[in-house]
Design a protein around this motif. Structure first.
Motif, short mmCIF file in Angstrom:
data_model
loop_
_atom_site.label_atom_id
_atom_site.label_comp_id
_atom_site.label_asym_id
_atom_site.label_seq_id
_atom_site.Cartn_x
_atom_site.Cartn_y
_atom_site.Cartn_z
N VAL A 45 0.86 -1.20 0.00
CA VAL A 45 0.00 0.00 0.00
C VAL A 45 0.89 1.24 0.00
O VAL A 45 1.86 1.31 0.75
CB VAL A 45 -0.91 -0.01 1.25
N ASN A 80 -5.74 1.76 -4.73
CA ASN A 80 -4.40 2.16 -4.28
C ASN A 80 -3.40 1.90 -5.41
O ASN A 80 -3.41 0.81 -5.99
CB ASN A 80 -4.02 1.39 -3.02
N THR A 90 -6.77 -0.34 0.53
CA THR A 90 -5.69 -0.87 1.36
C THR A 90 -5.70 -2.38 1.11
O THR A 90 -6.53 -2.88 0.35
CB THR A 90 -5.93 -0.61 2.87
N HIS A 91 -4.81 -3.12 1.77
CA HIS A 91 -4.75 -4.56 1.51
C HIS A 91 -6.05 -5.26 1.89
O HIS A 91 -6.44 -6.25 1.29
CB HIS A 91 -3.58 -5.17 2.29
N SER A 283 -3.53 0.05 8.10
CA SER A 283 -3.57 1.02 7.00
C SER A 283 -4.93 1.70 7.07
O SER A 283 -5.95 1.03 7.21
CB SER A 283 -3.45 0.31 5.65
N PRO A 313 -0.58 4.13 4.89
CA PRO A 313 -0.30 2.69 4.95
C PRO A 313 0.20 2.24 6.32
O PRO A 313 0.69 3.05 7.11
CB PRO A 313 0.79 2.50 3.88
#
Ligand code: GTQ
Length: 348
Positions: A45, A80, A90-91, A283, A313
């Motif tokens: 990220v 992202n 984000t993840h 994040s 992040p």
């Protein structure tokens, strides 16, 4: 890690070995161990800022290209730059800007993914959740917990835009996604507007009501007027050096996050206030609701204004500065990390 150089022949022998075991779907841990268990968090990220003044026109153009009915949800996903093609901000989380034009309906459906909305622009739209409608006013924080039917509509004369935040990547990680269309376009309402807030969101709950710790809240709208009043109320006493005046949204019946996979927060930074440096493992997506300022993320400065969205992040240092008095909404996967015993923070 390797102190001494490894002879070329040894490397070639290893490489041949890796190729042989590759046929059996095996691979050596020692080549990847440091990346697998890093000493401090690493993330794909990257810090990112979406300026509403730049992206609004593209959101409006989507309104000319496709109807809400055809799209089902007319949304421009905020991807992202470190996760292009993955529909992720984000993840673990997804974000998008949803547009609904006057007279349109985004049809009822439900899914195992949980969603939040933060109303940015325009008036006259509503969201219906589980049989109750709520009028969407700028700044309102609205949730649709996992597997609750929801539909959106616009009864007014303005285009309405809000930020969607969903746990789509989290659910995808677990391969646990289900979805179902509603029986009708707009769900039939079974309660008057304001019922959930009166019943569950006014420091009282129905006499026979009890929830287990991780059940999502029955309160599905957190009106901005109330949030703002709380933030300004607490700002009359001491200020926190790292957060300014920061509150977290809760399920009032349990004190836990409104939804188990997404935590949400709101903070007030008085004019000219500058936070101390802070980092944490979740994040986080921030939205500037009021005012303007700057976020210094790992030493790089991002200036933000109203309706701008930015991402901090995991384990990146953050310093916030307010120009005028500023209200920042934010959301992250903090409750997931906390439930798993993973969450960490550091005040620098
Ligand atoms: O409003 O139900 O941005 O299902 C993505 C998926 C919004 C919604 C999104 C959805 C919705």
């Amino acid at each position: 890690m390797h102190a001494q150089a490894i002879p070329k022949e040894a490397l070639a022998e290893r490489k041949a070995f890796y190729d042989r075991i590759n046929e059996f779907s095996m691979t050596p841990l020692w080549e990847v161990l440091n990346a697998l268990v890093p000493r401090t968090p690493t993330t794909p990220v990257v810090p990112t800022l979406w300026r509403y003044s730049e992206v609004r026109e593209h959101v409006m153009e989507a309104g000319r290209l496709i109807s809400a009915a055809e799209a089902e949800r007319r949304v421009l996903i905020l991807e992202n730059p470190g996760l292009r093609g993955q529909s992720s901000v984000t993840h673990s989380l997804y974000a998008g800007l949803q547009l609904i034009l006057p007279g349109e309906v985004a049809p009822a459906h439900r899914h195992s993914q949980s969603a939040l909305r933060l109303v940015l622009d325009g008036e006259g739209a509503y969201t219906a959740v589980d049989g109750e409608r709520t009028t969407m006013r700028r700044g309102d924080f609205i949730i649709t917990p996992s597997w609750t039917f929801h539909d959106h509509g616009n009864l007014g004369s303005d285009p309405v835009v809000w930020l969607d935040g969903l746990d789509i990547p989290t659910v995808r990680f677990f391969d646990a996604g289900f979805a179902e269309p509603g029986e009708r376009e707009s769900q039939q309402t079974s309660r008057h507007e304001g019922d959930a807030l009166a019943r569950y969101g006014s420091n009282m709950v129905p006499v026979d009501f009890y929830q287990r710790p991780h059940e999502p809240t029955k309160v599905f709208v957190y009106p901005f007027a109330r949030t703002r009043e709380s933030l300004l109320g607490v700002s009359k006493s001491g200020i926190d050096a790292h957060f300014g005046h920061k509150l977290r949204f809760v399920n009032p019946a349990t004190g836990a996050s409104p939804m188990p996979t997404i935590g949400a927060f709101s903070q007030y930074l008085p004019a000219g206030f500058e936070t101390q440096t802070y980092r944490c493992t979740d994040s986080t997506v921030y939205v500037c609701q009021e005012g303007e300022g700057a976020a210094e993320i790992n030493g790089q400065t991002y200036r933000f204004a109203e309706n701008d969205v930015f991402v901090v992040p995991s384990w990146h240092s953050l310093k916030l500065q307010a120009g005028r008095g500023t209200i920042l909404f934010s959301f992250s996967d903090r409750p997931s990390q906390q439930a798993l015993g993973l969450w960490r923070e550091q005040r620098l």
